[in-house]
Design a protein around this motif. Structure first.
Motif, PDB file in Angstrom:
ATOM      1  N   TRP A 352       0.436  -1.702  -0.424  1.00  0.00           N
ATOM      2  CA  TRP A 352      -0.340  -0.452  -0.435  1.00  0.00           C
ATOM      3  C   TRP A 352       0.686   1.481   0.039  1.00  0.00           C
ATOM      4  CZ3 TRP A 352       0.006   4.207   3.807  1.00  0.00           C
ATOM      5  CH2 TRP A 352       0.505   3.799   5.022  1.00  0.00           C
ATOM      6  N   LYS A 418     -13.504   9.435   3.736  1.00  0.00           N
ATOM      7  CA  LYS A 418     -13.422   9.987   2.981  1.00  0.00           C
ATOM      8  C   LYS A 418     -14.818  10.718   3.580  1.00  0.00           C
ATOM      9  CE  LYS A 418     -16.634   8.707  -1.221  1.00  0.00           C
ATOM     10  NZ  LYS A 418     -17.478   7.536  -1.834  1.00  0.00           N
ATOM     11  N   SER A 425      -9.225   6.377  -4.144  1.00  0.00           N
ATOM     12  CA  SER A 425      -8.329   5.733  -3.282  1.00  0.00           C
ATOM     13  C   SER A 425      -7.981   4.511  -3.519  1.00  0.00           C
ATOM     14  CB  SER A 425     -10.406   4.844  -2.589  1.00  0.00           C
ATOM     15  OG  SER A 425     -10.826   4.085  -3.625  1.00  0.00           O
ATOM     16  N   LYS A 427      -6.455   0.352  -2.094  1.00  0.00           N
ATOM     17  CA  LYS A 427      -6.840  -0.191  -0.621  1.00  0.00           C
ATOM     18  C   LYS A 427      -5.818  -0.220  -0.069  1.00  0.00           C
ATOM     19  CE  LYS A 427      -7.957  -5.755  -0.588  1.00  0.00           C
ATOM     20  NZ  LYS A 427      -8.692  -6.745  -1.148  1.00  0.00           N
ATOM     21  N   LYS A 428      -5.667  -0.823   1.454  1.00  0.00           N
ATOM     22  CA  LYS A 428      -5.257  -0.768   2.425  1.00  0.00           C
ATOM     23  C   LYS A 428      -4.550  -2.515   2.888  1.00  0.00           C
ATOM     24  CE  LYS A 428      -2.821   0.118   6.572  1.00  0.00           C
ATOM     25  NZ  LYS A 428      -3.869   0.710   8.807  1.00  0.00           N
ATOM     26  N   ARG A 431     -10.205  -5.587   3.335  1.00  0.00           N
ATOM     27  CA  ARG A 431     -11.478  -4.169   3.142  1.00  0.00           C
ATOM     28  C   ARG A 431     -11.446  -3.225   3.564  1.00  0.00           C
ATOM     29  NH1 ARG A 431     -16.850  -8.217   4.603  1.00  0.00           N
ATOM     30  NH2 ARG A 431     -16.285  -9.929   2.703  1.00  0.00           N
ATOM     31  N   ARG A 432     -10.015  -2.355   3.673  1.00  0.00           N
ATOM     32  CA  ARG A 432      -9.344  -1.287   4.613  1.00  0.00           C
ATOM     33  C   ARG A 432      -9.278  -1.007   3.352  1.00  0.00           C
ATOM     34  NH1 ARG A 432      -6.146  -2.388   9.969  1.00  0.00           N
ATOM     35  NH2 ARG A 432      -8.004  -3.454  11.388  1.00  0.00           N
ATOM     36  N   ILE A 433     -10.006   0.717   3.628  1.00  0.00           N
ATOM     37  CA  ILE A 433      -9.128   1.920   2.484  1.00  0.00           C
ATOM     38  C   ILE A 433      -9.095   2.630   2.590  1.00  0.00           C
ATOM     39  CG2 ILE A 433     -10.205   2.646   0.236  1.00  0.00           C
ATOM     40  CD1 ILE A 433     -11.000   0.032  -0.594  1.00  0.00           C
ATOM     41  N   TYR A 435      -9.004   6.991   1.660  1.00  0.00           N
ATOM     42  CA  TYR A 435     -10.115   7.562   0.344  1.00  0.00           C
ATOM     43  C   TYR A 435      -8.452   8.942   0.879  1.00  0.00           C
ATOM     44  CZ  TYR A 435     -13.902   4.676   1.054  1.00  0.00           C
ATOM     45  OH  TYR A 435     -14.286   3.724   1.153  1.00  0.00           O
TER      46      TYR A 435
END
Length: 562
Positions: A352, A418, A425, A427-428, A431-433, A435
């Motif tokens: 990431w 966000k 955005s 993806k880290k 499911r973590r994002i 923004y």
């Protein structure tokens, strides 16, 4: 004699093999975010840091002198853990112990969480080493009361306190098991030596307005309510830190509970004390597993003595411990590679950071409410980012070291939650994002403080209220009070939001010169809500036009509402 020599060789060769395994593990496993945070500590060596005393930074600094990348953070952890294994062995006084070297090695290397400190560097890494040193000094004190014993105790206590504040609990529980030491004037002289050695950290706390004390004792829990899961997870952690062999440890502990030997009594008090102390603490906060890891050392000693004397239990322990050891080896492999389909803290950090670097294209990232993301990016990119906390964000070391100066009046990319201006955005992990929101001309509000003239106010609902404040501009530039919006947040004592009100600033000239203070009045109206509590907490928060979230701009004010 031949068997003793053989067992000695087995002991040292096994410890060396695990040292090599730990070094390799430390080399090929990505840092967890907290390790990156402690690496940031080491870039600016000090007598203290926001969250912890400074010894973890020293561990990292020593590693960085010898290696780079992940091993430059972890190498010394592998050395200190190997020393720890030897010290625990020395602490065992059973006359037949040399016949059971294999048992000890299986016991210590199958103890789940303790082994993590052989390849990760966190405050618990030096803590467990100095717990063992302290116990060694205390054991010698009980047996001989030599000058050396006092010196080792001093080193152990100072080391524990410079590692983590809970090291004090080890001392207190041992003291509770043997109050006669209070009659020894040499112990009081040793205590004076501890205070002298610890004075630099105490002075650092004083110079920085006691940030660690305020955070751990108040800020960390001031807005939390009790959840049953806090206590349940503490009970789970009591077993989890040991692995599937935990019944053997606690069986041995209960069997030795009535021991009259002062050293074993001290070990029992440490185990019982930590479990009971954090059981009580669980009623107002979440208890982390590593907080009770110091009990692993006395439990290993107690369990070894018990297993040597009980053949049938020892045979069963061998089976469970072997399975536990194999499970730990599998977990170690998973830490290196996320082939199981779920990413843990050790996974995906390089990825990431690399994606974010490509998106930034030379711009500086501004991380919201995440000392972990900030530190991880800094470590893997080699570039210093910026970080800020919103009004509800957790304070951290970046609050003490003003790192956002390099970002002022420059184009940055806000990385966080966000908002209405978010345009992209990445993806880290799982499911973590993260923004991404570009900001053309960033100016933070971090060094603008509203200081209330009084500590307590009584305000009225559904009508205008006026509070007198001093506006402190700590920037080397002018600020325009009209360039940001100010809000009053009112919470109950448990942190539940009750009301929010827009604040108007009464000021003849909205321009505040650099490094200066001005008096002002704040006007706001709160809703006609039913207020049941006698006192509430009011806090001022600001927001500018960059799309960032609210920033804390005042201390907490106690108010009464009529």
């Amino acid at each position: 004699m031949k068997q003793i020599n053989s067992n000695n060789f087995l002991f040292f060769i096994t410890v060396f093999i695990f040292f090599i395994i730990n070094v390799l593990q430390g080399s090929y496993t990505e840092l967890i975010p907290d390790e990156a945070y402690y690496w940031v500590y080491s870039l600016d060596m000090s007598w203290g840091y926001f969250d912890h005393p400074p010894l973890v930074a020293l561990w990292v600094k020593i590693s960085s002198w010898l290696f780079n990348k992940e091993l430059g953070v972890r190498f010394f952890a592998s050395i200190s853990f190997s020393i720890l294994i030897y010290l625990i062995w020395v602490l065992i006084e059973h006359p037949e112990k040399r016949k059971y070297v294999k048992l000890y090695l299986l016991l210590v290397f199958s103890t789940a969480l303790l082994n993590a400190y052989g390849f990760i560097t966190v405050p618990d890494t030096p803590l467990v080493l100095f717990v063992a040193i302290f116990l060694l000094g205390y054991q010698k004190y009980i047996r001989h009361k030599s000058i050396v014993s006092y010196l080792i105790i001093l080193i152990g206590i100072v080391g524990m306190l410079y590692s983590k504040y809970q090291g004090l609990l080890v001392v207190l529980f041992v003291l509770a098991s043997n109050l006669k030491v209070l009659k020894d004037w040499k112990m009081w002289a040793m205590t004076l030596g501890v205070i002298i050695c610890y004075f630099p950290h105490l002075y650092w706390q004083f110079e920085n307005d006691f940030p660690s004390i305020r955070y751990h004792l108040y800020e960390r829990v001031s807005y939390r309510t009790y959840k049953t899961e806090y206590t349940l997870m503490h009970i789970v952690n009591i077993a989890a830190i040991l692995g599937i062999t935990f019944p053997f440890y606690y069986l041995a502990f209960f069997k030795s509970a009535k021991s009259k030997d002062l050293f074993l009594k001290g070990l029992n008090f440490i185990v019982a004390g930590f479990i009971l102390f954090f059981l009580l603490i669980s009623f107002n906060r979440r208890i982390q597993a590593q907080w009770i890891v110091p009990i692993s050392i006395p439990l290993i000693i107690i369990t070894f003595n018990y297993l040597v004397e009980n053949l049938s239990v020892r045979k069963l322990f061998w089976k469970f411990a072997t399975i536990n050891l194999l499970l730990l080896l599998v977990i170690r492999i998973i830490m290196i590679n996320d082939f199981v389909g779920y990413q843990f803290e050790f996974h995906g950090n390089k990825t990431w950071v690399s994606k974010l670097e490509q998106y930034l294209n030379g711009r500086t990232p501004l991380f919201e409410n995440s000392y972990q993301n900030t530190s991880t990016y800094w470590f893997y990119s080699g570039k210093q980012p910026c970080q800020y906390n919103t009004f509800d964000g957790r304070k951290n070391q970046f609050n003490l070291s003003y790192s956002n100066k390099k970002c002022q009046e420059k184009e940055v990319v806000h990385v966080g939650r966000k908002n209405e201006k978010t345009i992209d955005s990445i993806k880290k992990r799982n499911r973590r994002i993260l923004y991404l929101t570009p900001i053309e001309n960033y100016r933070d509000l971090k060094k603008i403080d509203f200081v209330f003239e009084k500590e307590n106010y009584t305000i009225s609902s559904n009508q205008a209220n006026k509070l007198e404040v001093t506006i402190e501009n700590k920037y080397n530039r002018l600020i325009d009070v009209n360039s940001f919006k100010l809000f009053a947040y009112i919470n109950d004592k448990k942190g539940k939001a009750i009301d929010t009100a827009l604040v108007t600033t009464e000021l003849k000239n909205p321009i505040v010169h650099s490094l200066s203070n001005v008096k002002a009045s704040l006007l706001f109206t709160i809703k006609d809500t039913i207020y049941s509590d006698e006192e509430y907490i009011l806090q001022l928060c600001g927001i500018n036009d960059s799309g960032m979230r609210f920033t804390r701009m005042s201390n907490n004010l106690t108010i009464k509402i009529k």
